[in-house]
Scaffold this motif. Structure first.
Motif, PDB file in Angstrom:
ATOM      1  N   PHE A 182       0.838  -1.200   0.000  1.00 22.42           N
ATOM      2  CA  PHE A 182       0.000   0.000   0.000  1.00 22.42           C
ATOM      3  C   PHE A 182       0.872   1.249   0.000  1.00 22.42           C
ATOM      4  N   GLU A 183       0.289   2.347  -0.452  1.00 19.14           N
ATOM      5  CA  GLU A 183       0.993   3.623  -0.498  1.00 19.14           C
ATOM      6  C   GLU A 183       0.974   4.269   0.882  1.00 19.14           C
ATOM      7  N   LEU A 184       2.130   4.792   1.300  1.00 19.17           N
ATOM      8  CA  LEU A 184       2.218   5.422   2.609  1.00 19.17           C
ATOM      9  C   LEU A 184       1.491   6.762   2.646  1.00 19.17           C
ATOM     10  N   ALA A 185       1.399   7.428   1.524  1.00 17.48           N
ATOM     11  CA  ALA A 185       0.784   8.765   1.507  1.00 17.48           C
ATOM     12  C   ALA A 185      -0.664   8.706   1.964  1.00 17.48           C
ATOM     13  N   SER A 186      -1.422   7.783   1.387  1.00 14.96           N
ATOM     14  CA  SER A 186      -2.827   7.678   1.778  1.00 14.96           C
ATOM     15  C   SER A 186      -2.995   6.693   2.924  1.00 14.96           C
ATOM     16  N   GLY A 187      -2.342   5.540   2.806  1.00  9.92           N
ATOM     17  CA  GLY A 187      -2.383   4.560   3.873  1.00  9.92           C
ATOM     18  C   GLY A 187      -3.757   3.997   4.165  1.00  9.92           C
ATOM     19  N   LEU A 188      -4.673   4.114   3.231  1.00  5.72           N
ATOM     20  CA  LEU A 188      -6.049   3.712   3.491  1.00  5.72           C
ATOM     21  C   LEU A 188      -6.429   2.416   2.805  1.00  5.72           C
ATOM     22  N   GLU A 189      -6.037   2.273   1.555  1.00  6.60           N
ATOM     23  CA  GLU A 189      -6.414   1.087   0.807  1.00  6.60           C
ATOM     24  C   GLU A 189      -5.167   0.427   0.223  1.00  6.60           C
ATOM     25  N   PRO A 190      -5.109  -0.900   0.240  1.00 10.28           N
ATOM     26  CA  PRO A 190      -3.944  -1.580  -0.353  1.00 10.28           C
ATOM     27  C   PRO A 190      -3.939  -1.464  -1.868  1.00 10.28           C
ATOM     28  N   ARG A 191      -2.738  -1.334  -2.447  1.00 12.26           N
ATOM     29  CA  ARG A 191      -2.616  -1.345  -3.909  1.00 12.26           C
ATOM     30  C   ARG A 191      -2.896  -2.735  -4.446  1.00 12.26           C
ATOM     31  N   PHE A 192      -2.445  -3.739  -3.721  1.00 11.92           N
ATOM     32  CA  PHE A 192      -2.747  -5.099  -4.144  1.00 11.92           C
ATOM     33  C   PHE A 192      -2.556  -6.027  -2.957  1.00 11.92           C
ATOM     34  N   GLN A 193      -3.180  -7.184  -3.048  1.00 12.92           N
ATOM     35  CA  GLN A 193      -2.883  -8.299  -2.175  1.00 12.92           C
ATOM     36  C   GLN A 193      -2.687  -9.515  -3.061  1.00 12.92           C
ATOM     37  N   VAL A 194      -1.683 -10.327  -2.730  1.00 10.28           N
ATOM     38  CA  VAL A 194      -1.437 -11.534  -3.509  1.00 10.28           C
ATOM     39  C   VAL A 194      -1.265 -12.690  -2.537  1.00 10.28           C
ATOM     40  N   ALA A 195      -1.987 -13.769  -2.795  1.00  8.38           N
ATOM     41  CA  ALA A 195      -1.949 -14.926  -1.919  1.00  8.38           C
ATOM     42  C   ALA A 195      -0.772 -15.818  -2.277  1.00  8.38           C
ATOM     43  N   SER A 196      -0.480 -16.766  -1.388  1.00  5.06           N
ATOM     44  CA  SER A 196       0.593 -17.713  -1.649  1.00  5.06           C
ATOM     45  C   SER A 196       0.104 -18.767  -2.636  1.00  5.06           C
ATOM     46  N   ASP A 197       0.784 -19.895  -2.677  1.00  2.00           N
ATOM     47  CA  ASP A 197       0.508 -20.890  -3.703  1.00  2.00           C
ATOM     48  C   ASP A 197      -0.656 -21.816  -3.361  1.00  2.00           C
ATOM     49  N   GLU A 198      -1.343 -21.568  -2.236  1.00  2.00           N
ATOM     50  CA  GLU A 198      -2.409 -22.473  -1.836  1.00  2.00           C
ATOM     51  C   GLU A 198      -3.767 -21.950  -2.267  1.00  2.00           C
ATOM     52  N   LYS A 199      -4.650 -22.865  -2.606  1.00  3.59           N
ATOM     53  CA  LYS A 199      -5.997 -22.486  -2.979  1.00  3.59           C
ATOM     54  C   LYS A 199      -6.771 -22.038  -1.739  1.00  3.59           C
ATOM     55  N   GLU A 200      -7.703 -21.119  -1.961  1.00  2.04           N
ATOM     56  CA  GLU A 200      -8.522 -20.645  -0.854  1.00  2.04           C
ATOM     57  C   GLU A 200      -9.414 -21.775  -0.359  1.00  2.04           C
ATOM     58  N   ARG A 201      -9.494 -21.922   0.972  1.00  2.00           N
ATOM     59  CA  ARG A 201     -10.289 -22.989   1.573  1.00  2.00           C
ATOM     60  C   ARG A 201     -10.793 -22.501   2.932  1.00  2.00           C
ATOM     61  N   GLU A 202     -11.686 -23.272   3.491  1.00  2.51           N
ATOM     62  CA  GLU A 202     -12.172 -22.952   4.821  1.00  2.51           C
ATOM     63  C   GLU A 202     -11.078 -23.251   5.848  1.00  2.51           C
ATOM     64  N   PRO A 203     -10.834 -22.350   6.801  1.00  2.00           N
ATOM     65  CA  PRO A 203      -9.802 -22.608   7.804  1.00  2.00           C
ATOM     66  C   PRO A 203     -10.200 -23.775   8.712  1.00  2.00           C
ATOM     67  N   ASP A 204      -9.195 -24.534   9.151  1.00  2.43           N
ATOM     68  CA  ASP A 204      -9.476 -25.641  10.060  1.00  2.43           C
ATOM     69  C   ASP A 204      -9.558 -25.115  11.495  1.00  2.43           C
ATOM     70  N   PRO A 205     -10.005 -25.939  12.462  1.00  2.00           N
ATOM     71  CA  PRO A 205     -10.171 -25.452  13.839  1.00  2.00           C
ATOM     72  C   PRO A 205      -8.903 -24.860  14.439  1.00  2.00           C
ATOM     73  N   PHE A 206      -7.736 -25.439  14.126  1.00  2.00           N
ATOM     74  CA  PHE A 206      -6.483 -24.885  14.647  1.00  2.00           C
ATOM     75  C   PHE A 206      -6.296 -23.449  14.180  1.00  2.00           C
ATOM     76  N   GLU A 207      -6.535 -23.183  12.903  1.00  2.00           N
ATOM     77  CA  GLU A 207      -6.355 -21.835  12.357  1.00  2.00           C
ATOM     78  C   GLU A 207      -7.371 -20.860  12.938  1.00  2.00           C
ATOM     79  N   VAL A 208      -8.621 -21.312  13.092  1.00  2.00           N
ATOM     80  CA  VAL A 208      -9.648 -20.453  13.710  1.00  2.00           C
ATOM     81  C   VAL A 208      -9.259 -20.153  15.157  1.00  2.00           C
ATOM     82  N   GLY A 209      -8.791 -21.184  15.870  1.00  2.00           N
ATOM     83  CA  GLY A 209      -8.378 -20.986  17.250  1.00  2.00           C
ATOM     84  C   GLY A 209      -7.208 -20.037  17.388  1.00  2.00           C
TER      85      GLY A 209
END
Length: 672
Positions: free
Chosen positions: A437-464
């Protein structure tokens, strides 16, 4: 809706695998180093999808060049250039790997490089290599960037649980949390040079502008350690404060449910006599300022007892309806138990002038600060677990705490940050995304990029894990305290809190729950579930539903314990100490048998009740990892294990031990 849900994850083909004869030949000749041979036998993830350049000898590394200043402590994110291409490197503890992202025009995930164990931090060195700390193996591995990908080129044994580094051109300084030490390592030869012992739980380090002193933060203990490189001497700067006015209620904690504006106003208090202890010292940042420099330490100022009322002279009570204060009056429960702050220290040739805030504002809501960095124009950026935001301080102001603003929201679990020009890059380990994100505005990210894993529902450990670190949940507390506020990394904060039962020292959780029922200092909770429900009530929280409580219990049960100590030089002392521990005359093992985590699970009256205690009998505490959990006893009356053995006639008979026997017993206890 969480902002991450709107982010599209770029789908990429599998990375190219390089398995050439030259590399196999080199691996065969390096087989005397098991770690290097192990990694060299793995497929390498190619950087060629990022950089299109003429092929070079795959055995010759290409130096990573600077993309940012990288002058502060290492954390989970490092930046560098590979043949001019801007890259981000992430220490991915969950997957025991280094992740590589391209920061070019169209940012994207590039490669995953497997490691022998979980990394805790990553740093680009002036030599062009990456230094990665392996937390559970007590090692630093050095990665070179080859045409075929990242590869381990050296491995160095260091102190127990390395968590962060800082460096000069020729020396790497490795900070070890459980080992309470700092090792120095030659960047040229990768050999360990020296070791300095430190107080409990050191977490990050920065050098002054002369490179002659190292400043070290601590997760507990309310201190900044200052190491003189020439002499190896260590001295401490106390970060505790007193005499500050009470902060206003946090704006994000007003107007919700029963914690709203109709709460009764508490009686006036005498804040001048209310001490506050600094905790959560997980990071540091340094800013040159003329002949002086400025060290910034994001912290949380904690008050473990209520402030005395106006006109009262006696000490505050140790029996209160909640942890650290009374819960009658919702606003009272939120006024100052845990307050975010930025400790600012002027430094010159090892001299420190602490410039504490003139008031406790608590406006940043950053109750779990984790990574920090300074910008070229004097700003200090801090990532905040729990609120999942980045906050900005004016590091050039006389009182940076008076000049703070919240910047962009990022993915959950922000643990790494770096600055590139007028932009910041953040790694969020819980959501596994990179945000820019830009420091000047600091309000909205320019981009987000995920890692190599597909999006999925978090397991109980991750929720915890998310629940354990949440600082904005009324279900857990009424004032923003998270589980991780008192139990950083599942351990303890080293503090003694007022409670309905009297003074209570925070116990360690990680690695201690499986065989140590019942729970609580008085053993009143038969299960962890029952104890958690009681804890939420004492924090002013509403409690969790069954599904959330199950997730939290799953995470707490699986939290990694501190690494097993390794002290071969002291093995004979440990053996002798075990005999002392088990001897009939001493009687330690009568209650602290090894079968259930060194506790019998029973309550005993050993004459240790203190002022304010509601009961005289206490459950036998576990001795697992006891060497790193000072202070001791339910009210924290003993600062060290040696004090316990010297001055505790209530329990085992250790007063008649010779100095040698006492030293052996200490060595055994510290080995547990």
């Amino acid at each position: 809706m969480h902002m991450l849900r709107s982010v599209k994850t770029e789908s990429r083909p599998p990375p190219k695998i390089h398995m050439d004869a030259a590399r196999n030949f080199r691996a065969a000749h390096l087989s005397e180093d098991p770690m290097r041979a192990w990694l060299l036998a793995l497929p390498l993830l190619s950087l060629s999808s990022v950089v299109r350049a003429p092929a070079t000898d795959p055995l010759e590394p290409v130096a990573l060049t600077a993309l940012d200043e990288a002058s502060g402590p290492s954390h989970t994110l490092a930046l560098g250039r590979f043949r001019g291409e801007p890259l981000a490197f992430v220490a991915d503890e969950d997957r025991a790997a280094v992740l590589t992202f391209s920061l070019a025009k169209e940012p994207h995930f590039v490669a995953r490089t497997a490691l022998p164990s979980k990394p805790s931090s990553i740093r680009r060195l002036g030599s062009g290599e990456l230094a990665v700390t392996l937390r559970d193996q007590a090692k630093v591995v050095f990665l070179g960037a080859f045409a075929g990908g990242l590869r381990i080129v050296a491995s160095t044994d260091v102190c127990a649980e390395p968590v962060s580094t800082t460096s000069t051109d020729d020396t790497l300084f490795v900070v070890c949390a459980w080992g309470h030490a700092m090792d120095t390592v030659s960047i040229r030869t990768h050999a360990r040079l020296s070791r300095v012992d430190l107080p409990r739980e050191p977490r990050a380090a920065v050098l002054d502008q002369e490179g002659e002193h190292v400043y070290v933060s601590h997760a507990v203990g309310s201190r900044l350690s200052i190491v003189d490189r020439a002499s190896g001497q260590v001295r401490a700067e106390d970060l505790g404060v007193a005499g500050l006015p009470a902060p206003p209620p946090r704006e994000d904690f007003i107007g919700f449910g029963s914690f709203g504006m109709n709460d009764p106003e508490p009686p006036p208090t005498d804040e001048a006599h209310r001490p506050r202890t600094a905790t959560q010292g997980f990071s540091l940042a340094f800013l040159p300022a003329g002949t002086w420099g400025r060290v910034f330490l994001p912290e949380v100022l904690v008050s473990t007892t209520p402030a005395p009322r106006k006109g009262q002279r006696e000490a505050p009570p140790m029996r209160t309806s909640g942890y650290g204060g009374d819960l009658s009056g919702g606003i009272a429960a939120r006024r100052g138990s845990s307050v975010p702050a930025l400790a600012t220290m002027q430094t010159y040739e090892g001299k420190v002038r602490h410039a504490p805030s003139t008031e406790v504002r608590g406006t940043s809501s950053c109750l779990l600060p984790r990574a920090a960095v300074t910008t070229g124009d004097g700003r200090v950026l801090v990532t905040c677990l729990g609120s999942d935001r980045v906050v900005e301080y004016n590091g050039l102001a006389d009182d940076p705490d008076a000049h703070v603003r919240g910047l962009t929201g990022v993915g959950r679990g922000p643990t790494g940050i770096a600055v590139v020009g007028d932009e910041a890059v953040v790694w969020s380990s819980f959501d596994r995304v990179l945000t820019r994100f830009e420091l000047a505005s600091g309000l909205e990210p320019r981009f987000q990029v995920a890692s190599d894993e597909k999006e999925r529902e978090p397991d109980p450990f991750e929720v915890g894990r998310r629940l354990f670190h949440r600082t904005d949940s009324f279900n857990i507390s009424g004032d923003g305290r998270a589980c991780a506020s008192c139990h950083p990394d599942g351990r303890d904060d080293g503090l003694v809190w007022s409670s309905p039962d009297g003074p209570r020292q925070t116990p360690m959780l990680a690695g201690r729950l499986a065989t140590t029922a019942p729970f609580g200092w008085t053993g009143d909770a038969a299960t962890v579930r029952a104890h958690l429900k009681q804890t939420f009530a004492r924090l002013g929280g509403r409690g969790l539903d069954d599904k959330s409580l199950y997730a939290l219990l799953t995470y707490v049960a699986k939290m990694a314990p501190p690494p097993a100590p390794s002290a071969p030089a002291a093995s004979e002392a440990v053996t002798r100490g075990k005999h002392v521990f088990e001897s009939y005359n001493t009687g330690c093992s009568g209650c602290h048998g090894p079968g259930r985590g060194y506790t019998d699970g029973e309550k005993h009256d050993v004459g240790s009740a203190a002022r304010g205690d509601a009961q005289r009998s206490f459950e036998t505490p576990s001795l697992h990892a006891v060497g790193g959990t000072a202070p001791y006893f339910h009210d924290g009356r003993f600062a060290s294990l040696d004090d316990v053995l010297r001055h505790s006639p209530q329990m085992a008979d250790t007063s008649a031990l010779s100095p040698g026997e006492r030293g052996d017993l200490l060595a055994f206890l510290e080995s547990l």
